[in-house]
Design a protein around this motif. Structure first.
Motif, PDB file in Angstrom:
ATOM      1  N   LYS A 119      28.362  76.156 -85.798  1.00  0.00           N
ATOM      2  CA  LYS A 119      27.686  76.867 -86.881  1.00  0.00           C
ATOM      3  C   LYS A 119      27.930  76.171 -88.218  1.00  0.00           C
ATOM      4  N   HIS A 120      29.148  75.677 -88.420  1.00  0.00           N
ATOM      5  CA  HIS A 120      29.527  75.040 -89.693  1.00  0.00           C
ATOM      6  C   HIS A 120      29.886  73.578 -89.434  1.00  0.00           C
ATOM      7  N   SER A 136      32.135  86.007 -90.127  1.00  0.00           N
ATOM      8  CA  SER A 136      31.309  85.079 -90.897  1.00  0.00           C
ATOM      9  C   SER A 136      31.429  83.648 -90.381  1.00  0.00           C
ATOM     10  N   GLY A 159      28.570  83.211 -88.563  1.00  0.00           N
ATOM     11  CA  GLY A 159      27.371  83.631 -89.272  1.00  0.00           C
ATOM     12  C   GLY A 159      27.313  85.150 -89.345  1.00  0.00           C
TER      13      GLY A 159
END
Length: 532
Positions: free
Chosen positions: A362-363, A446, A449
């Motif tokens: 995701k990151h 988070s 996400g």
């Protein structure tokens, strides 16, 4: 005014105030009607991730084939969906429950109809699970606050919070996981506020089992599961009198040991086999790899020991409670042996490494180059998650993706402030602590996400916090004007809950956007018509 008098006031002034089973039945009908009216008939590919993958695994399991998807790892959900399909088949409601029974993809209409039936059956299961979860939640909250009206209001807030409304219209592993771990939390809270005896011990055993199953279903449940002992410490109550039975404590300790030995062996095997994972695990850092699992277990039982000291629990009862929790946790882990697969054991045993894999996807910019999990980049992402979580509560600082339950959180904070000012500081702290746990979970989530479905883990805490405050202001529900404001706010939550489902129903995605991942996650089916 006594509770009997308050009930009379509600009955006279509010026609909806009826016996408990009537309130629960009405809420169930409302939830089912809402889910069927908006979202149930969407095309089978509308929420392909995860609808198609989970339906596919129901077919796999019923065919006797091994599990192929281990992202969550989803194991318990796959057992449930396969059993659900078999039940519907036995009732004559579902003709296709195995891969081999699917019509050929060349018959486009029949193939699409088969998948539509499979996905709608899965959505029906989601409706059943969410409805059952909310009714159990209502019943346990009623036990905690001692007021059926407040309990049903909290349940309505949960039922039409963004988390449950999202989960009720899709097939998702976190639905089952959240239902398990939140129910475990409430069972523990009821247990610690119940006089010593067999009932709290049984509740703790069931709570331990559900918490363990929640993690087996989706490993991110570990965060709320680890918060349960601390929340129990905050909500504890001191009892005098019954000392407990050393015989019961000894029997439970023996049963726990018998179950824990194979469970620990299973986890140790998973840790030792981390190199065989389908996913590229990285070192945790700080020398914690392979050790933090023991820290998690130690955390639970250290918290229980602290609880026993703070609230002066008699030794025999404390030992019985520890044995009950250990037994439940071990049985939950041993559920992995019902339909064994090494990848499930590896994922559950190395849950931090497993979750980090998907956080790094995701990151990618921030995390892909890190050699270990604990890093400055990770903590910076967490700090951003904390900021976003708090900013959302102001609306002004972050006016995007505002959950409708925010008004409930504001009420809980305002009520806690008043309670603190009038000297009821423990109750105020308890209400705020529940919100802090919810916000902490949101910040942690988070890293994957901010997904609306994850609110299924946090909305129950916000609703419980508001109920905990409201029960200390009986006048708000006794007087017509504030009662109308409260009911109006809850009605607003119900109305706003339908905004996103309606938007999604009117803005269907292009199904071809899923075609890149379907061959990897659904290897045994031919390409869908929309992928050609």
């Amino acid at each position: 005014m006594t509770s009997t008098d308050r009930t009379a006031v509600f009955t006279v002034s509010n026609p909806q105030a009826r016996p408990w089973w009537v309130l629960c039945a009405a809420l169930a009908v409302l939830m089912v009607a809402s889910s069927l009216a908006v979202g149930f008939r969407l095309p089978y590919w509308a929420h392909a991730d995860q609808d198609l993958v989970l339906a596919y695994h129901g077919l796999l399991f019923n065919e006797g084939l091994p599990q192929e998807y281990f992202d969550h790892p989803g194991y318990t959900y796959f057992l449930v969906i396969a059993g659900w399909y078999r039940l519907l088949h036995a009732l004559g409601l579902m003709p296709i429950i195995t891969l081999s029974a699917l019509p050929p993809v060349a018959d486009t209409a029949a193939y699409a109809a088969a998948w539509q039936t499979l996905v709608e059956a899965g959505r029906a299961l989601s409706i059943a699970i969410t409805t059952g979860f909310v009714l159990v939640y209502a019943t346990l909250v009623r036990s905690l606050v001692g007021d059926r009206c407040i309990a049903i209001l909290a349940a309505v807030v949960l039922a039409f919070g963004i988390g449950v409304t999202t989960q009720a219209r899709q097939m998702r592993t976190d639905l089952l996981s959240a239902s398990f771990v939140v129910t475990a939390l409430l069972l523990v809270l009821v247990a610690v506020r119940t006089a010593p005896g067999w009932r709290p011990v049984a509740l703790l055993a069931l709570g331990g089992l559900l918490a363990s199953l929640a993690v087996v279903t989706k490993i991110q449940a570990i965060f709320l599961a680890m918060g349960i002992p601390v929340i129990a410490l905050v909500f504890g109550r001191r009892f005098t009198g019954e000392a407990g039975s050393w015989l019961v404590a000894g029997v439970l300790a023996l049963l726990a040991a018998v179950a824990a030995l194979p469970a620990v062996g299973l986890i140790q095997h998973g840790i030792a086999s981390a190199g065989q994972s389908l996913y590229p695990y990285r070192s945790v850092g700080g020398g914690l790899s392979g050790l933090y699992q023991g820290v998690i277990v130690g955390w639970v039982f250290l918290a229980m020991a602290v609880y026993a000291a703070v609230w002066r629990v008699r030794p025999a009862h404390a030992l019985a409670c520890m044995g009950a929790v250990a037994l439940g946790l071990a049985l939950g882990v041993l559920a992995l042996t019902i339909r064994p697969h090494e990848q499930n054991v590896i994922a559950v045993s190395n849950l931090i490494e497993h979750m980090f894999v998907f956080s790094s996807w995701k990151h990618q910019t921030a995390l892909q180059g890190q050699e270990q999990i604990l890093s400055d980049s990770l903590f910076m992402l967490l700090a951003k998650g904390v900021w976003r979580t708090l900013a959302i509560r102001t609306i002004v600082l972050h006016p995007d993706n505002i959950p409708q339950t925010i008004v409930v959180e504001w009420f809980a904070l305002a009520g806690a402030f008043v309670l603190w000012r009038r000297g009821e500081r423990l109750a105020a702290f308890q209400a705020v602590f529940l919100l802090l746990v919810a916000w902490g979970l949101e910040a942690l989530f988070s890293l994957r996400g901010f997904q609306r479905a994850y609110a299924a883990y946090t909305d129950p805490l916000a609703a419980l916090s508001a109920a905990w405050v409201l029960v200390r202001f009986p006048g708000l529900l006794e007087r017509a004007k504030p009662r109308r404001w409260i009911y109006g706010t809850v009605a607003l939550v119900v109305v706003v809950a339908h905004v996103w489902p309606v938007i999604e129903a009117r803005r269907l995605p292009d199904p071809s956007g899923h075609c890149y991942w379907i061959p990897s996650y659904m290897k045994r089916v031919e390409p869908f018509p929309f992928c050609k």
